[in-house]
Write a protein that holds these residues in place. Structure first.
Motif, PDB file in Angstrom:
ATOM      1  N   ARG A  88       1.003  -1.209   0.120  1.00 21.44           N
ATOM      2  CA  ARG A  88       0.130  -0.022   0.048  1.00 21.44           C
ATOM      3  C   ARG A  88       0.886   1.381  -0.049  1.00 21.44           C
ATOM      4  O   ARG A  88       0.484   2.226  -0.694  1.00 21.44           O
ATOM      5  CB  ARG A  88      -1.020  -0.104   1.095  1.00 21.44           C
ATOM      6  CG  ARG A  88      -1.853   0.995   1.483  1.00 21.44           C
ATOM      7  CD  ARG A  88      -2.604   0.738   2.673  1.00 21.44           C
ATOM      8  NE  ARG A  88      -3.624  -0.050   2.310  1.00 21.44           N
ATOM      9  CZ  ARG A  88      -5.007   0.002   2.086  1.00 21.44           C
ATOM     10  NH1 ARG A  88      -5.283   1.202   1.298  1.00 21.44           N
ATOM     11  NH2 ARG A  88      -5.597  -1.178   1.715  1.00 21.44           N
ATOM     12  N   ARG A  98      -7.120  -4.171  -5.757  1.00 19.80           N
ATOM     13  CA  ARG A  98      -8.012  -3.989  -4.307  1.00 19.80           C
ATOM     14  C   ARG A  98      -7.506  -2.839  -3.641  1.00 19.80           C
ATOM     15  O   ARG A  98      -8.512  -2.391  -3.044  1.00 19.80           O
ATOM     16  CB  ARG A  98      -7.416  -5.248  -3.519  1.00 19.80           C
ATOM     17  CG  ARG A  98      -7.957  -5.507  -2.243  1.00 19.80           C
ATOM     18  CD  ARG A  98      -7.423  -6.745  -1.703  1.00 19.80           C
ATOM     19  NE  ARG A  98      -5.940  -6.807  -1.766  1.00 19.80           N
ATOM     20  CZ  ARG A  98      -5.011  -6.515  -0.931  1.00 19.80           C
ATOM     21  NH1 ARG A  98      -5.544  -5.507   0.106  1.00 19.80           N
ATOM     22  NH2 ARG A  98      -3.758  -6.560  -0.929  1.00 19.80           N
ATOM     23  N   SER A 119      -9.293   0.208  -5.275  1.00 18.13           N
ATOM     24  CA  SER A 119     -10.684   0.284  -4.912  1.00 18.13           C
ATOM     25  C   SER A 119     -11.034   0.651  -3.215  1.00 18.13           C
ATOM     26  O   SER A 119     -11.952   1.593  -2.937  1.00 18.13           O
ATOM     27  CB  SER A 119     -11.292  -1.240  -4.999  1.00 18.13           C
ATOM     28  OG  SER A 119     -11.312  -1.610  -6.364  1.00 18.13           O
ATOM     29  N   SER A 120     -10.065   0.083  -2.573  1.00 13.47           N
ATOM     30  CA  SER A 120     -10.323   0.598  -0.938  1.00 13.47           C
ATOM     31  C   SER A 120     -10.031   2.090  -1.025  1.00 13.47           C
ATOM     32  O   SER A 120     -10.962   2.761  -0.063  1.00 13.47           O
ATOM     33  CB  SER A 120      -9.467  -0.020  -0.109  1.00 13.47           C
ATOM     34  OG  SER A 120      -7.968   0.538  -0.287  1.00 13.47           O
ATOM     35  N   TRP A 121      -9.207   2.797  -1.698  1.00 15.43           N
ATOM     36  CA  TRP A 121      -8.756   4.354  -1.588  1.00 15.43           C
ATOM     37  C   TRP A 121     -10.113   5.035  -2.340  1.00 15.43           C
ATOM     38  O   TRP A 121     -10.484   6.250  -1.922  1.00 15.43           O
ATOM     39  CB  TRP A 121      -7.733   4.549  -2.431  1.00 15.43           C
ATOM     40  CG  TRP A 121      -6.402   4.503  -1.791  1.00 15.43           C
ATOM     41  CD1 TRP A 121      -6.393   4.332  -0.344  1.00 15.43           C
ATOM     42  CD2 TRP A 121      -5.157   3.950  -2.321  1.00 15.43           C
ATOM     43  NE1 TRP A 121      -5.030   3.966  -0.208  1.00 15.43           N
ATOM     44  CE2 TRP A 121      -4.146   3.897  -1.264  1.00 15.43           C
ATOM     45  CE3 TRP A 121      -4.612   3.937  -3.448  1.00 15.43           C
ATOM     46  CZ2 TRP A 121      -2.870   3.668  -1.361  1.00 15.43           C
ATOM     47  CZ3 TRP A 121      -3.422   3.723  -3.619  1.00 15.43           C
ATOM     48  CH2 TRP A 121      -2.444   3.418  -2.694  1.00 15.43           C
ATOM     49  N   LYS A 130     -13.286   3.988  -2.268  1.00 12.65           N
ATOM     50  CA  LYS A 130     -14.321   4.061  -1.191  1.00 12.65           C
ATOM     51  C   LYS A 130     -14.223   5.386  -0.398  1.00 12.65           C
ATOM     52  O   LYS A 130     -15.199   5.674   0.143  1.00 12.65           O
ATOM     53  CB  LYS A 130     -14.430   2.699  -0.564  1.00 12.65           C
ATOM     54  CG  LYS A 130     -14.707   1.478  -1.471  1.00 12.65           C
ATOM     55  CD  LYS A 130     -14.795   0.095  -0.577  1.00 12.65           C
ATOM     56  CE  LYS A 130     -15.422  -0.747  -1.730  1.00 12.65           C
ATOM     57  NZ  LYS A 130     -15.119  -2.250  -1.025  1.00 12.65           N
ATOM     58  N   ARG A 131     -12.735   5.417   0.016  1.00  9.95           N
ATOM     59  CA  ARG A 131     -12.385   6.583   0.833  1.00  9.95           C
ATOM     60  C   ARG A 131     -12.761   7.983   0.174  1.00  9.95           C
ATOM     61  O   ARG A 131     -12.548   9.068   1.266  1.00  9.95           O
ATOM     62  CB  ARG A 131     -11.149   6.313   1.652  1.00  9.95           C
ATOM     63  CG  ARG A 131     -10.907   5.325   2.311  1.00  9.95           C
ATOM     64  CD  ARG A 131      -9.346   5.562   2.634  1.00  9.95           C
ATOM     65  NE  ARG A 131      -9.016   4.452   3.832  1.00  9.95           N
ATOM     66  CZ  ARG A 131      -7.793   4.241   4.337  1.00  9.95           C
ATOM     67  NH1 ARG A 131      -6.860   5.370   4.185  1.00  9.95           N
ATOM     68  NH2 ARG A 131      -7.449   3.433   5.011  1.00  9.95           N
TER      69      ARG A 131
END
Length: 221
Positions: free
Chosen positions: A150, A194, A197-199, A201-202
Motif C-alpha cells: 500500500r 484491491r 478500490s479501497s482508496w 471508497k474513501r
C-alpha cells in the motif's frame, strides 16, 4: 483490438503545423511489427527513432538472470529510442517490446536530427515525453524502498501526480492503468486493484478507464 491515434494527436507533434507533420512522416518509414518483437535492445546503438502509431508496447530491462523488469507502457502517439536525437552517438537505455501487432514509424538518427533542427518543437516535445519516462523511473525506484504494498503504491501515485499529473478543479488526473501502477510499485495487478478500490471508497481517488483522478494524497494510506 489495438489502440490507435492520429499523428496530429501525438504529443510528439504538439505545436507542429499539419503540413510540417506530413513532411516529417514522409521522411520516416512505416513498419508493421508483430506481437512479441523486441524492436530495440538495451545497450545497442541508438541508430533509429520510433513513433508508435497503433498497438501497444513496453519498455523493460533484463536482470542478470534473464528476468524482464517492466519500466513503463508505450501507447499510440508515444515515442521510443529518443537517444537517437543526441548530438553524440549513444546507446538505448532500455529495450522496447511490442505487446500486440502494431504499427510504428521509424527515422534514422541522421534524419530525425535534421528534422529536429528544422522544427525545434520535435526536440522539445521529445524531451517532454522523455521527462515523463524519467518520472516513471523515479516513482518505481522510490517505491521499491518501501516495505508495504500500500505504501509503495501510494508513493508511485504521489510521485506521478507531482511530476506528470494534470491539475483540474476535481483533482490531479493521471493517464495510467492499474497494470502500469502495479508494475511500478512491484505488486500484482490484483493487489493494485484491491488497494485502489479501497482508496476509491474513501474518496481518495476515482478510477476511470486508463485514468486515475487523485482527490486526496492524505488518504493514500
Amino acid at each position: 483490438m489495438g489502440q490507435t491515434t492520429t499523428t496530429t494527436e501525438s504529443r510528439f507533434f504538439r505545436g507542429v503545423a499539419a503540413a510540417h507533420i506530413a513532411a516529417i512522416m514522409k521522411a520516416g518509414r512505416k513498419l508493421r511489427v508483430t506481437a512479441g518483437t523486441v524492436v530495440v535492445g538495451d545497450g545497442s546503438p541508438a541508430d533509429d527513432f520510433y513513433l508508435l502509431v497503433t498497438g501497444s508496447a513496453r519498455l523493460f530491462s533484463l536482470t542478470e538472470d534473464g528476468r524482464k523488469v517492466f519500466l513503463f507502457s508505450v501507447r499510440p502517439g508515444d515515442i521510443f529510442g529518443a537517444n537517437a536525437l543526441l548530438s553524440e552517438p549513444a546507446v538505448y537505455l532500455a529495450s522496447t517490446e511490442v505487446l500486440e501487432d502494431s504499427t510504428v514509424y521509424v527515422w534514422s538518427r541522421k534524419v530525425i536530427r535534421s528534422l529536429a533542427a528544422q522544427w525545434p518543437n520535435v526536440l522539445e516535445n521529445s524531451m517532454s515525453i522523455a521527462s515523463d519516462y524519467l518520472a516513471w523511473y523515479s516513482a518505481t525506484h522510490l517505491s521499491l524502498i518501501r516495505d508495504r504494498a500500500r505504501t509503495r503504491l501510494g508513493q508511485v501515485i504521489s510521485t506521478l501526480a507531482k511530476d506528470i499529473g494534470t491539475r483540474t478543479a476535481r483533482g490531479i488526473i493521471l493517464k495510467v492503468s492499474n497494470e502500469d501502477l502495479a508494475n511500478a510499485a512491484n505488486v500484482t495487478p490484483f493487489t493494485a486493484s484491491r488497494i485502489i478500490s479501497s482508496w476509491q471508497k474513501r474518496g481518495a481517488v476515482l478510477k476511470g478507464r486508463g485514468t486515475l483522478l487523485l482527490r486526496s494524497k492524505a488518504l493514500l494510506n
